[in-house]
Motif scaffolding. Sequence first.
Motif, short mmCIF file in Angstrom:
data_model
loop_
_atom_site.label_atom_id
_atom_site.label_comp_id
_atom_site.label_asym_id
_atom_site.label_seq_id
_atom_site.Cartn_x
_atom_site.Cartn_y
_atom_site.Cartn_z
N THR A 158 -95.71 -61.05 -26.63
CA THR A 158 -95.83 -61.03 -25.84
C THR A 158 -97.13 -61.47 -25.71
OG1 THR A 158 -96.30 -59.13 -25.15
CG2 THR A 158 -94.29 -59.69 -24.66
N GLY A 159 -98.80 -61.09 -25.94
CA GLY A 159 -100.27 -61.03 -25.83
C GLY A 159 -100.13 -62.46 -26.55
N ALA A 160 -99.54 -62.78 -27.65
CA ALA A 160 -99.90 -64.03 -27.95
C ALA A 160 -99.15 -65.79 -27.69
CB ALA A 160 -99.01 -63.47 -29.57
N ALA A 195 -103.38 -60.54 -31.55
CA ALA A 195 -103.61 -59.92 -30.49
C ALA A 195 -102.34 -58.44 -31.40
CB ALA A 195 -102.09 -60.56 -29.51
N ALA A 200 -95.74 -55.48 -28.03
CA ALA A 200 -97.24 -56.33 -27.51
C ALA A 200 -98.16 -57.48 -27.85
CB ALA A 200 -98.11 -55.33 -26.87
N ALA A 201 -97.68 -57.11 -28.97
CA ALA A 201 -97.97 -59.09 -30.15
C ALA A 201 -97.47 -59.97 -29.73
CB ALA A 201 -97.90 -57.97 -31.48
N ARG A 222 -103.22 -66.55 -32.84
CA ARG A 222 -102.71 -66.11 -31.74
C ARG A 222 -102.04 -64.68 -31.50
NH1 ARG A 222 -100.55 -68.81 -26.24
NH2 ARG A 222 -99.55 -69.72 -28.11
#
Length: 99
Positions: free
Chosen positions: A49-51, A81, A46-47, A77
């Motif tokens: 892909t979130g970044a 995230a 999640a971190a 980023r």
Amino acid sequence: MLSARLAITSYFTFASILLIGVIARPTGPFVVVVTNPADNAVGNMAAVTGAGGRFVWSGRYSWISVAQSDAPDFASRLFKAGAILVLNHDLAVGCLEGQ
């Protein structure tokens, strides 16, 4: 005498921390991403892909992975995230290969 030893020890400790910080600073497109161990691979992915990055590799610990992005602000980023630590990939390659 004691104060001189304390001063030398303090300066050496400060210089060592500063050197490690400079070496570990994430540079280049590949970084090591460390997230909360309780979140396992889900939190790590999640971190990344979130970044806006891409997952490259993970070893024994699912909360530590290598990610890639060509964005110059990728490390910041990742922190936004949810990453706890972002390290220079070159510094950690030896640690991760044995996993």
